[in-house]
Write a protein that holds these residues in place. Structure first.
Motif, PDB file in Angstrom:
ATOM      1  N   ALA B 301      39.588  47.351  39.679  1.00 56.79           N
ATOM      2  CA  ALA B 301      39.488  45.928  39.993  1.00 56.79           C
ATOM      3  C   ALA B 301      40.859  45.340  40.277  1.00 56.79           C
ATOM      4  CB  ALA B 301      38.830  45.189  38.830  1.00 56.79           C
ATOM      5  N   ALA B 302      41.849  45.779  39.490  1.00 55.96           N
ATOM      6  CA  ALA B 302      43.211  45.290  39.704  1.00 55.96           C
ATOM      7  C   ALA B 302      43.718  45.713  41.070  1.00 55.96           C
ATOM      8  CB  ALA B 302      44.137  45.824  38.609  1.00 55.96           C
ATOM      9  N   ARG B 303      43.432  46.973  41.421  1.00 51.99           N
ATOM     10  CA  ARG B 303      43.851  47.452  42.739  1.00 51.99           C
ATOM     11  C   ARG B 303      43.201  46.633  43.836  1.00 51.99           C
ATOM     12  NH1 ARG B 303      43.607  52.590  40.819  1.00 51.99           N
ATOM     13  NH2 ARG B 303      41.445  52.743  41.421  1.00 51.99           N
ATOM     14  N   SER B 304      41.934  46.375  43.631  1.00 48.75           N
ATOM     15  CA  SER B 304      41.204  45.623  44.645  1.00 48.75           C
ATOM     16  C   SER B 304      41.811  44.236  44.835  1.00 48.75           C
ATOM     17  CB  SER B 304      39.742  45.520  44.233  1.00 48.75           C
ATOM     18  OG  SER B 304      39.062  44.638  45.068  1.00 48.75           O
ATOM     19  N   ARG B 305      42.139  43.598  43.712  1.00 47.13           N
ATOM     20  CA  ARG B 305      42.771  42.273  43.805  1.00 47.13           C
ATOM     21  C   ARG B 305      44.104  42.361  44.528  1.00 47.13           C
ATOM     22  NH1 ARG B 305      40.651  41.478  38.650  1.00 47.13           N
ATOM     23  NH2 ARG B 305      42.487  42.388  37.699  1.00 47.13           N
ATOM     24  N   ALA B 306      44.881  43.395  44.150  1.00 49.47           N
ATOM     25  CA  ALA B 306      46.203  43.546  44.760  1.00 49.47           C
ATOM     26  C   ALA B 306      46.072  43.761  46.263  1.00 49.47           C
ATOM     27  CB  ALA B 306      46.938  44.720  44.117  1.00 49.47           C
ATOM     28  N   ARG B 307      45.083  44.577  46.630  1.00 47.10           N
ATOM     29  CA  ARG B 307      44.857  44.858  48.036  1.00 47.10           C
ATOM     30  C   ARG B 307      44.587  43.567  48.793  1.00 47.10           C
ATOM     31  NH1 ARG B 307      41.853  49.454  47.112  1.00 47.10           N
ATOM     32  NH2 ARG B 307      40.078  48.105  46.832  1.00 47.10           N
ATOM     33  N   LYS B 308      43.695  42.803  48.221  1.00 46.96           N
ATOM     34  CA  LYS B 308      43.310  41.555  48.863  1.00 46.96           C
ATOM     35  C   LYS B 308      44.514  40.620  48.988  1.00 46.96           C
ATOM     36  CE  LYS B 308      38.711  40.217  48.245  1.00 46.96           C
ATOM     37  NZ  LYS B 308      37.715  39.791  47.275  1.00 46.96           N
TER      38      LYS B 308
END
Lengths: 171, 367
Positions: B301-308
């Protein structure tokens, strides 16, 4: 294209693949007609053929382009970090990557699990480089390669994301 | 108040034998209702009515009261208590019983029912014909003769508890029965905890532990072997060293999960595992796997947020850059337009200026 590094820091490209640097050369990467922006999502099918990578810079400077995947085989367990996709050396400034010498053939993204980052790093060479291809593509290290060939810090980085396409869309 | 309940409930029930021999006193759970009532009377438990008319909530509360006072007494005699536990375990299993900890909770539908009503449900659910499935069908003809443990299990108060099972990895050998470690609802006495017990085990290590001084040994096991689980459950559960040695619950084992109400509130983290019946070692693995999955999920989830965020930043930077470029170009265009306009105006205001110059030459021709 002048890029700044914040998206690279947030996307952890700076840190996991390269160290903090100041972009000095502009590099545009285009799969087909469209330039890609850092962090955009591309389908593996759209990236099967090598992109057009144009760089600025002076004609008599030479550059090295490296493309790697720090998320192989899975972003949560990147045991193969980094997976090497492409190395081109001796690219004259102001031209594109096709004017350089392919050391490792381009290989399109084929992420098995999760969303992977594909990072293109451009280094400025001090002299003409005679690089040898690494033995395998897995567990490549961009920093080590740069150190081995005295490439120093990157001059430009572009990265995009890619994810495995659903099976039915591939045919 | 003492034996009245048993007599009233079942015609066949004779007066109970009173508090049993030492071997039956490992825990109040192994007491029958009659024995329990007598015990309460002896301890001055202040029980006003008989069990039949109590609702389940009240019953549980009275059990806790009795249990706490019994714990005091048994702490001193822990050695003999554990020995007796193994003795009574032999009835259901061939080795020592091992106590587990867990809290009891009542499904909301159950807590308001009286004991009588619950008992009637039992009788309806298990008519004599099907009672053959029960290991000891003959043992529970009346409520008065039923042990508290059996009653609670059948009423659905207790359940398999994989969390507690993690505390005792040794239980792998036997399909161990455990209690649900769930927060006590509908009970004001939040600080009190209720250790359900349970399960026989063939494992040598387990039996060795069972002979340790019980109150202390129990807590040590709990703390040592279930670090993660204790953390998860600790919000609702306070641990106190109460001796609740009970033997051979697994004689009742199969099916208590089925008897328990489907509406039973189960705390979220345990739900999946509680449904699936697993042995102790498997449960530990499952808990570990779940935690790993949770961590992975968080990272993802953290990666996903960072990606966004990275992409948004990139696009914002791009927009900013293009805006600046656009402004610059517009400014340039304006300047050029201005220049052009001036030229045009010049031409318009002085239309013959150039013509004249051209003409002058021809006018000044020789002829």
């Amino acid at each position: 294209m002048a890029r700044f590094v914040d998206p690279l820091v947030v996307g952890r490209v700076i840190g996991e693949v390269v160290d903090l640097f100041v972009p000095s050369i502009s590099m545009t990467v285009a799969y087909g007609p469209k330039d890609i922006s850092n962090g955009c999502l591309l389908k593996p099918s759209a990236t099967a053929a090598p992109p057009l990578v144009r760089i600025s810079g002076r004609r008599n400077d030479l550059y090295t382009l490296i493309m790697t995947d720090p998320d192989a085989p899975s972003p949560s367990d990147p045991t193969m970090r980094e997976y090497l996709h492409w190395i081109v050396t001796n690219i004259p400034g102001g031209t594109d990557a096709s004017k350089g010498e392919d050391v490792v053939e381009y290989m399109g993204p084929r992420p098995p699990v999760g969303i992977h980052r594909y990072v293109m790093v451009l280094f400025e060479q001090k002299t003409r480089v005679q690089a040898e291809a690494p033995e395998g593509r897995a567990n490549f290290n961009t920093r080590a390669f740069a150190a081995a060939h005295e490439l120093g810090l990157p001059t430009a980085v572009v990265y995009f994301n890619s994810q495995k396409e659903p099976a039915n869309r591939r045919r | 108040m003492d034996l009245k309940d048993g007599e009233r409930r079942g015609a066949a029930a004779g007066p109970g034998p009173g508090p049993g021999p030492l071997s039956r006193q490992g825990s109040i759970y192994s007491l029958t209702f009659e024995e329990f009532q007598t015990t309460l009377g002896g301890m001055g438990g202040g029980l006003g009515k008989d069990f039949g008319s109590m609702n389940m909530d009240e019953l549980l509360r009275s059990i806790w009261t009795a249990e706490e006072s019994q714990a005091m007494a048994s702490a001193s005699a822990s050695a003999s208590a554990s020995a007796s536990a193994s003795a009574s375990a032999a009835a259901g299993d061939d080795d020592a019983a091992l106590q587990r900890q867990g809290s009891l909770t009542l499904p909301r539908t159950l807590s308001v029912k009286t004991v009588d009503e619950v008992w009637r449900d039992f009788v309806r659910e298990a008519p004599p014909g099907t009672a053959g499935a029960e290991p000891q069908p003959a043992r529970q003809p009346t409520l008065g003769e039923m042990t508290l443990e059996e009653f609670l299990v059948r009423a659905g108060v207790v359940r398999d508890n994989p969390a507690a099972a993690a505390a005792v990895a040794a239980a792998a050998a036997v399909p161990a029965q455990m209690m649900a470690q769930r927060p006590i609802q509908a009970v004001n006495n939040g600080a009190s905890i209720f250790f359900g017990n349970f399960g026989g085990s063939n494992d040598a290590g387990a039996s060795a532990m069972a002979f340790a001084p019980v109150g202390i040994g129990d807590q040590a096991m709990g703390n040592g072997l279930m670090p993660g689980v204790a953390g998860m459950a600790s919000a609702a559960v306070t641990v106190s060293p109460v001796d609740t040695k009970v033997a051979h619950l697994d004689s009742l084992g199969k099916g208590n999960g089925d008897l328990s109400s489907p509406m039973a509130p189960v705390p979220y983290p345990f739900e999946g595992v509680i449904r699936g019946r697993r042995s102790g070692a498997g449960v530990e693995k499952v808990v570990e796997r779940r935690q790993r999955r949770m961590i992975k999920n968080r990272e993802s989830a953290a990666r996903s947020r960072a990606r966004k965020q990275a992409y948004t930043m990139e696009l914002e930077a791009e927009v900013q850059k293009l805006k600046e470029q656009n402004a610059e170009l517009q400014k340039k265009q304006e300047e050029i337009m201005e220049l052009q306009k001036n030229q045009v105006l010049e031409v318009v205001s002085n239309p013959y200026a150039q013509k004249k110059r051209c003409l002058r030459r021809t006018l000044t021709g020789p002829w």
